[in-house]
Design an enzyme around this catalytic site. Structure first.
Site, PDB file in Angstrom:
ATOM      1  N   GLU A 423      25.216  45.573  25.560  1.00  0.00           N
ATOM      2  CA  GLU A 423      26.325  45.434  24.365  1.00  0.00           C
ATOM      3  C   GLU A 423      27.616  46.166  24.935  1.00  0.00           C
ATOM      4  O   GLU A 423      27.101  47.086  24.302  1.00  0.00           O
ATOM      5  CB  GLU A 423      25.384  46.168  22.866  1.00  0.00           C
ATOM      6  CG  GLU A 423      23.913  45.384  22.934  1.00  0.00           C
ATOM      7  CD  GLU A 423      23.352  45.757  21.450  1.00  0.00           C
ATOM      8  OE1 GLU A 423      23.173  46.706  21.568  1.00  0.00           O
ATOM      9  OE2 GLU A 423      22.823  44.828  21.007  1.00  0.00           O
ATOM     10  N   GLU A 499      15.312  41.215  24.739  1.00  0.00           N
ATOM     11  CA  GLU A 499      14.963  41.921  23.943  1.00  0.00           C
ATOM     12  C   GLU A 499      14.143  40.387  23.161  1.00  0.00           C
ATOM     13  O   GLU A 499      15.406  39.979  22.370  1.00  0.00           O
ATOM     14  CB  GLU A 499      15.987  42.790  23.222  1.00  0.00           C
ATOM     15  CG  GLU A 499      16.562  43.728  24.179  1.00  0.00           C
ATOM     16  CD  GLU A 499      17.507  44.346  23.419  1.00  0.00           C
ATOM     17  OE1 GLU A 499      17.315  44.996  22.401  1.00  0.00           O
ATOM     18  OE2 GLU A 499      18.358  44.983  24.152  1.00  0.00           O
TER      19      GLU A 499
END
Ligand code: GAL
Length: 987
Positions: A423, A499
């Protein structure tokens, strides 16, 4: 450079030696771990001027363990005893997920910058010439090092090693090492991972001897040719050396490629390592070699020529007492727990772990995505403006981080993918980092989820993708990405979910739906559940005078002004590493040996990628109504990897005539491996063989008046028809029950249902008895149940009768009112939720039985199960105690439900209540009310009320993954409906 300039520098550090591989061998390493002198100052203005001078008097300073984070060390007294909450000695941990706890003004950080000053006096007798390095395995976040008053350099990159050349200043005898560590620095912009902000020298420190001519660095290049089963090894070294692999009879010069016939390859299922040494006149280092080749072909992820399936978890380093400082036993424990729950892969979210963890992954067998220490998520809040990932001034810092990870970890066979970080948006610095990694290590693949176009990576990666979208990827019909030029390349790549299935609180639900897609589409290489462990911090709270209770703290518990609360508690294991029900569920869903019992036979599916089933036993048993009938062992010829075999049912199946008979097949390991004992269950399958017994005919007895109320056999009712006792056990009236203490998934503002449920008022039901009628053999009570402030609800009719088989309740309920209309009252805010859902449909009653009662039930167990989390439970007769049936979620919430229960018995030894239902129900027994469970924020807030609550439900809303992912899938959603239910109570 003045401190301030350095703190605000784009540079990653200075004075460090080139990064290199971790190695152990003949050269001396002296640990500098231990008790150091320590002083914490709140701002830069307070730093100690000459603290690095060897003669500086630090007598009045505190002391601290190295390694440790000072905020974690400060939660204990000098002797290591846990302090009461609020008594921290060295600052407190602070938790934010995305948001930076300082203004976004890169590269600047606030003056309020907690700074730890460390001093260690030590004696050495350096011998043997060569160089001496001071090595730091991890310091959070920026630090400067002095030896005997002379600065050696400074570094950033908290979860990466730094080495400084100390040779010129190391003396025989007493030396003083001084280190100044700042909590915040420009580098903090690159370390915005979703975790606690804690600081200090949190990994080991050592003094490392580098002999003249020694092997400072080595790079073991390996390959396995699956066609002829040969291995190739070539060891590059920084100084000429000889490589020996005694077991294979290999002796080669460094740099020389050797092909060896008949090697056993390394895989996560067969972690075969060959001991080897690299040696020259100056030193010998010991290494372990694992032969394997990683490739992408036809959109599939292959190792040694075969597709692999990643059944993974995201692992942060965490310990409830020491934070990100882990001892080797804890690391080993993590891997054992993973392997014992069928997990075969780890993403080291979101930084390289302690290097010893990777040694264990090599040895015990896990596929690893090694992730760089990089995240700039907080820039997302300002539209990624000034994101370091695309700003050339940060380029060197990005490359430095990647280099230090790859150089340190490049010899681990377990690592199959390098991850650029997490991220951090996307930009030129990430492209440069990927290019560097490809050039430096062409034998591994590069991963980064944020590269949505897959312009720089070798696998396409996503997070929290819904099954519907995932199906499109599987079938290769996903939308074109924003960058059409890379679309073709991206479509050729395997997809992984780096994820998915957010394990926050009770959950995740819906794992089976993902597994089915992974099974169906070869392009889907598997995924990594978010995440391994709850990052709770052990604390003490005064619950009574002279009594403290332990609990786990989460965001906001340290008075942080900015925090993300319980979002840090989202693991498959609790902070103390007790497996949560989510881990049991995951283990069952991802079982590598799946058995399905059909009407005509048994199918054994070997879902391993490499090994056959020879290492497993298959035991079957038949039980009727929970009682053993027969059992045996299935004769399963070894089923090769990724294939299946069909077997006949045991002959005894035909003979099963008793009602409620079930066959169960359990798969166990036949022999022990280093991480998994023999006899360990890896999976189970069941099938019902005969229907449950038909309900018994009961002869009813007349109802009798009793005082102002009624008596039905040994059961007493008040004048309003409310149950008051049965068989001497006091009780409270049976009530319609629509509420559950919201789970973390329910509470998600965007996708969770709890706001709708609260809006509707399911948490504040009021009950009004409309009529009580005494018939000859039945007491009929009609009740209207509706929430305070609402005009919808249920009208119920309870018919009570006493019979030779006990107390019978015939319960019928029908919803009334406009559930949809009422829930849509605030349509704009609630538009995204399904308005007609309810959390639970059932009844509850309170019983005067003690909280240490024993519970037995026939149904699914031994653990809790919800509509979309039933894979880990098996049907049978189970026994437990009330306390053991409460799942201690760090933030209290709905828990403990046992599914498909046909009868449940609660006994305190002297008295017993047996409740039989006419159909399988959800059953929950608690020593506190759902109201208390709803209100509690931490476990010490749950206080036994005296007595037990028994909740019986016909259904609950699914668990899902809405805290960060999809809500419960359609089949698991629950709406209001009419229902009837017959219960029989025996005392
Ligand atoms: C992801 C992130 C993780 C964690 C998770 C939610 O977006 O990569 O670090 O924050 O969400 O728990």
């Amino acid at each position: 450079m003045a401190i301030v300039e350095r703190l605000h520098s784009f540079s990653p550090g200075a004075g460090r030696v080139a990064p290199r591989a971790t190695a152990s061998g003949s050269a001396e390493t002296i640990t500098l771990n231990g008790r150091w002198r320590f002083r914490l100052v709140p701002t830069l203005a307070d730093v100690t001027e000459r603290f690095m001078d060897p003669e500086f008097d630090d007598g009045a300073w505190d002391s601290i363990d190295v390694p440790s984070a000072w905020q974690m060390a400060g939660l204990r007294d000098e002797d290591g005893r846990l302090l009461e909450r609020g008594q921290a000695r060295f600052g407190t941990p602070a938790y934010t997920n995305v948001i930076y706890p300082f203004a976004i003004d890169p590269p600047f950080v606030p003056d309020e910058n907690p700074t730890g000053e460390y001093r260690l006096a030590f004696d050495v007798e350096p011998q043997g010439g060569g160089r001496w390095l001071v090595r730091f395995e991890g310091v959070d976040s920026m630090f400067t090092v002095w030896l005997n008053g002379v600065e050696l350099g400074w570094s950033t990159g908290s979860r990466l090693p730094s080495e400084f050349d100390a040779s010129a200043h190391l003396r025989a005898g007493r030396n003083v090492l001084a280190v100044r560590v700042h909590q915040w620095s420009a580098a903090s912009y690159l370390e915005d991972q979703d975790m606690w902000w804690i600081s200090g020298i949190f990994r080991s420190v050592s003094l490392v001897h580098r002999p003249d001519g020694g092997i400072d660095d080595h790079f073991v290049h390996v390959a396995f040719d699956h066609h002829d089963r040969s291995g190739t090894v070539r060891v590059e070294t920084s100084a000429a050396a000889v490589v020996r692999i005694p077991e294979l009879g290999v002796e080669a010069a460094s740099g020389e490629a050797v092909r060896i016939a008949g090697v056993e390859p390394w895989t996560a299922e067969t972690p075969r390592l060959y001991r080897a040494e690299i040696t020259n006149e100056a030193e010998t280092i010991q290494i372990q070699i694992g032969f394997r080749t990683v490739t992408v072909e036809d959109g599939r992820l292959l190792v040694n020529g075969r597709p692999i399936r990643l059944r993974g978890v995201n692992r942060h380093e965490w310990h409830p007492d020491t934070g990100r400082t882990l001892d080797i036993a804890t690391m080993r424990r993590d891997i054992e727990l993973m392997k014992r729950h069928n997990i075969n892969a780890v993403r080291t979210s979101h930084y390289p772990p302690d290097t010893r963890f990777l040694d264990l992954c090599d040895e015990l067998g896990l596929w690893v995505i090694d992730e760089c220490d990089l995240e700039t998520h907080g820039f997302g809040r300002v539209n990624w403006k000034r994101n370091p990932s695309d700003d050339p001034r940060w380029r060197e810092a990005f490359l430095d981080r990647m280099r230090r990870m790859v150089e340190r970890d490049k010899n681990h066979p377990s690592i199959i993918l390098w991850s650029l970080g997490n991220e951090a948006g996307f930009g030129q610095n990430l492209s440069a980092t990927a290019a560097w990694a490809h050039a430096r290590d062409p034998d591994r693949l590069v991963h980064y989820e944020g590269d949505h176009n897959a312009s720089a990576v070798d696998v396409h990666s996503q997070m929290y993708t819904s099954p519907d979208e995932l199906r499109r990827y599987g079938a290769g019909i996903e939308d074109v990405t924003t960058d059409a030029t890379h679309d073709r390349h991206r479509r050729k790549l395997p997809l992984i979910l780096c994820e998915y299935a957010h394990a926050m609180g009770n959950g995740p639900g819906g794992l089976r739906e993902y597994e089915e897609l992974f099974d169906r589409y070869p392009r889907l290489a598997g995924g990594f559940v978010w995440e391994w462990i709850d990052h709770g911090i052990r604390q003490l709270r005064d619950t009574e005078p002279h009594r403290s209770t332990e609990f786990f703290a989460y965001g906001g518990d340290f008075g942080e002004q900015l925090h993300d609360g319980v979002f840090i508690i989202d693991g498959l294991v609790f902070p103390d590493r007790t497996p949560s029900p989510g881990l049991i569920e995951y283990a069952a869903v991802i079982t590598p040996v799946r058995v399905t019992i059909g009407e005509d036979g048994i199918r054994v599916e070997n879902r391993h990628d490499f090994i056959d089933t020879a290492g497993y036993t298959f035991e079957w048993s038949i039980e009727a109504a929970g009682c053993a009938v027969s059992s045996g062992v299935l004769d399963v010829p070894p089923v090769p990897a990724r294939s299946e075999a069909d077997l006949p049912l045991p002959a005894e199946v035909d003979g099963a005539a008793t009602p409620d008979a079930w066959i169960t097949v359990r798969v166990h390991t036949a022999t022990a491996s280093p991480a998994v004992p023999a006899g360990h269950q890896v999976g189970a399958a069941q099938r019902r063989l005969t229907p449950a017994a038909a309900p018994v005919r009961a002869t009813r007895r007349p109802v009798e008046q009793h005082g102002t109320g009624w008596r039905l056999g040994s059961a007493l009712f008040d004048r309003a028809g409310g149950l008051r006792s049965m068989g001497g056990i006091s009780a409270r009236p049976v009530e319609i029950d629509l509420w559950r203490a919201p789970t973390d998934n329910d509470l998600n503002r965007a996708r969770g249902q709890a706001s709708c449920w609260r809006e509707a008022g399911f948490d504040r039901l009021r009950h009004r008895v409309e009529s009580v009628e005494m018939l000859d053999d039945e007491l009929l009570v009609t009740t209207v149940t509706a929430p305070a402030g609402g005009d919808l609800g249920f009208r119920s009719r309870a018919g009570w009768a006493w019979s030779d088989k006990g107390l019978i309740l015939d319960f019928r309920a029908e919803p009334f009112g406009q559930f949809r209309t009422a829930l849509n009252a605030d349509a704009a805010r609630l538009a995204r939720a399904t308005p007609s859902t309810i959390p639970r449909l059932g009844v509850r009653l309170w019983l005067d039985l003690p909280s240490d009662s024993e519970i037995r039930w026939l149904g699914l167990g031994p653990g809790e199960a919800y509509p979309d989390t039933t894979s880990g439970a098996v049907h049978g007769l189970h026994t437990s105690r009330v306390a053991a049936m409460q799942t201690p979620y760090v933030r209290p919430q709905e828990n403990g439900r046992r599914a498909d229960v046909t009868w449940i018995e609660i006994t305190d030894g002297a008295r017993a209540l047996h409740v039989q239902a006419d159909r399988p129900l959800g059953a929950t027994v608690r020593p506190w009310s759902a109201e208390q469970l709803t209100a509690a924020t931490h476990t010490p807030g749950l206080l036994e009320e005296g007595g037990l609550w028994l909740h019986l439900d016909l259904g609950q809303y699914g668990i899902g993954s809405a805290a960060c992912g999809p809500d419960a899938f359609e089949p698991y959603r629950l709406g209001p409906r009419a229902f009837d239910l017959r219960l029989r109570f025996r005392m």
